[in-house]
Design a protein around this motif. Sequence first.
Motif, PDB file in Angstrom:
ATOM      1  N   ILE A  56      12.915   6.018  -0.365  1.00 19.21           N
ATOM      2  CA  ILE A  56      12.069   5.947   0.773  1.00 19.21           C
ATOM      3  C   ILE A  56      10.554   5.129   0.522  1.00 19.21           C
ATOM      4  CG2 ILE A  56      10.959   7.138   2.527  1.00 19.21           C
ATOM      5  CD1 ILE A  56      13.246   9.166   2.480  1.00 19.21           C
TER       6      ILE A  56
ATOM      7  N   PHE B 234      11.281   1.300  -0.443  1.00 22.23           N
ATOM      8  CA  PHE B 234      11.531   0.795   0.413  1.00 22.23           C
ATOM      9  C   PHE B 234      10.394   0.489   1.394  1.00 22.23           C
ATOM     10  CE2 PHE B 234      13.796  -0.633   4.311  1.00 22.23           C
ATOM     11  CZ  PHE B 234      14.567  -1.694   3.914  1.00 22.23           C
ATOM     12  N   PHE B 235       9.742   1.538   1.874  1.00 25.09           N
ATOM     13  CA  PHE B 235       8.346   1.585   2.565  1.00 25.09           C
ATOM     14  C   PHE B 235       7.465   0.718   2.035  1.00 25.09           C
ATOM     15  CE2 PHE B 235       4.532   3.400   4.249  1.00 25.09           C
ATOM     16  CZ  PHE B 235       4.699   3.191   5.464  1.00 25.09           C
TER      17      PHE B 235
ATOM     18  N   LEU C 163       8.421  -2.703   2.940  1.00 23.59           N
ATOM     19  CA  LEU C 163       8.266  -3.140   4.355  1.00 23.59           C
ATOM     20  C   LEU C 163       6.896  -3.340   4.495  1.00 23.59           C
ATOM     21  CD1 LEU C 163      10.423  -0.447   6.477  1.00 23.59           C
ATOM     22  CD2 LEU C 163      10.814  -2.809   5.966  1.00 23.59           C
TER      23      LEU C 163
ATOM     24  N   ILE D  43      10.793   1.463  11.222  1.00 21.50           N
ATOM     25  CA  ILE D  43      10.336   1.515  10.083  1.00 21.50           C
ATOM     26  C   ILE D  43      10.687   3.034   9.216  1.00 21.50           C
ATOM     27  CG2 ILE D  43       8.249   1.687   8.346  1.00 21.50           C
ATOM     28  CD1 ILE D  43       7.037  -0.251  10.001  1.00 21.50           C
TER      29      ILE D  43
ATOM     30  N   SER E  72      13.732   3.160   6.292  1.00 21.15           N
ATOM     31  CA  SER E  72      13.016   3.700   4.897  1.00 21.15           C
ATOM     32  C   SER E  72      14.026   4.683   4.756  1.00 21.15           C
ATOM     33  CB  SER E  72      11.536   4.152   5.077  1.00 21.15           C
ATOM     34  OG  SER E  72      10.725   3.290   5.462  1.00 21.15           O
ATOM     35  N   ARG E  73      14.550   5.712   5.548  1.00 23.16           N
ATOM     36  CA  ARG E  73      15.309   6.893   5.301  1.00 23.16           C
ATOM     37  C   ARG E  73      16.513   6.095   4.607  1.00 23.16           C
ATOM     38  NH1 ARG E  73      19.727   8.885   6.463  1.00 23.16           N
ATOM     39  NH2 ARG E  73      20.052  11.272   6.644  1.00 23.16           N
TER      40      ARG E  73
ATOM     41  N   GLY F  23      16.801   3.302   2.876  1.00 27.95           N
ATOM     42  CA  GLY F  23      16.541   3.152   1.667  1.00 27.95           C
ATOM     43  C   GLY F  23      16.754   4.198   0.646  1.00 27.95           C
TER      44      GLY F  23
END
Length: 427
Positions: free
Chosen positions: A7, A10-11, A14, A316, A320-321, A323
């Motif tokens: 998470i 990936f966040f 982003l 988002i 992210s979840r 990810g």
Amino acid sequence: MLVVIGIVVFFLGLLFSIAWHELGHMLTAKMFGIKVTQYMVGFGRTLWSTKKGDTEYGIKAIPFGGYIRMIGMFPPKQDEEYGRTASSAPWRVMIEDAREAAAEEVPPEDAHRQFYQRKPWKRIIVMLAGPVMNLILAVGIFTAILMGHGIAQPTTTVGEVNECVLPGDAQNTAECPPGAPAAPAAAAGFQPGDRIVEFNGQRYDEWEDLQQGIRDSHGTVPVVVERGGQEVPLEATLMQTERPKPNSPSDYERVGFLGLSPTQPIVKQDIPGVVDTIGGFVTLTAQKVIELPQRVPDLVSAIGGEERAEDSPVGIVGASRLGGEVLSTDQISADGRVMMLFNLLAGVNLSLFVFNMLPLLPLDGGHVAGASWESLRKRFAGIFRRPDPGPFDTARLMPLAYCVSLLFIAYSLLVLVADIVNPVTFF
């Protein structure tokens, strides 16, 4: 722990994508002499900032976007235009408030560095630069994966044969329950390693074509497979079942069902293959963006507890979840998880490119449309020897921009709630 790491990673990806987008706007604006006063990742209260030259660089508390602030976004009001009065319509008040707020940011010494003063083609480049940066990042990631690692490419060789047909509530059962009917492929005698060379009288070299041939068929059909170097004839009696459409998992159609899956070796792509694959990604992404309004009922139903569609929009939080889910799963290899994570990030950047190209303010595409219209007006004025009509007044579109912004915010909140209470999952 892997979920949390996924998470967070990936966040951060982003946030980098957002910063990369705004960097495109800022660099081209500075290149054309436009003053950029702010470069911010996020919205709301400023958590950290530093100033270098004319520009303040910073991070804000709500990490759901970003922006740069250029001076002189709107041209000054023409003398013959209406003025503000006590009886002014609300939309006129919005226009003048926006124009006055923009004018207050322009000190006398920077009067020549305003956005609206630049030629239309320069403004188009500035506004296109952000989405194009996302496109460049997406294409770069996809190209590296496709040419460096490769992608699973289904073949006409049988990888697995379903022993039986399972009811909908038993799809994750490893063994066939008592009384379950044999799958058509198993009943026909298919074996792993068989290469299907002919189906229902038609020869096939590509899995996608064969898959469509199976879906379009019904009843008993002749099949020829290559087994041990010899062609072996088989007969399969297909079932009819409801299956998702290939490019629209939320839509179902009644099709033929055989009950086997192909081998999917990892194959590195050449340049034509990369171009073709990415072109397909862009087309599919554009289709999904256009379908966003149609997804509202599905999102509302998902919040109410109904099953959420696999191709449902995510924000988002949801992305992210996903990810985190990708990085923590044990259903694929470690390198496959990393590739899937990067594929997901590339897909988000492709979505940002397509979405921002919509010709609506306050999106970048809205400013591009305004500058394009101004350029067209100037050309027609020159052809017909008329006075230059001057810059297109985008301030007049601010009431529409506010309405669009409210719709986007409402849609984003709807997606956010759905991502929290009923998230999309891969596995």
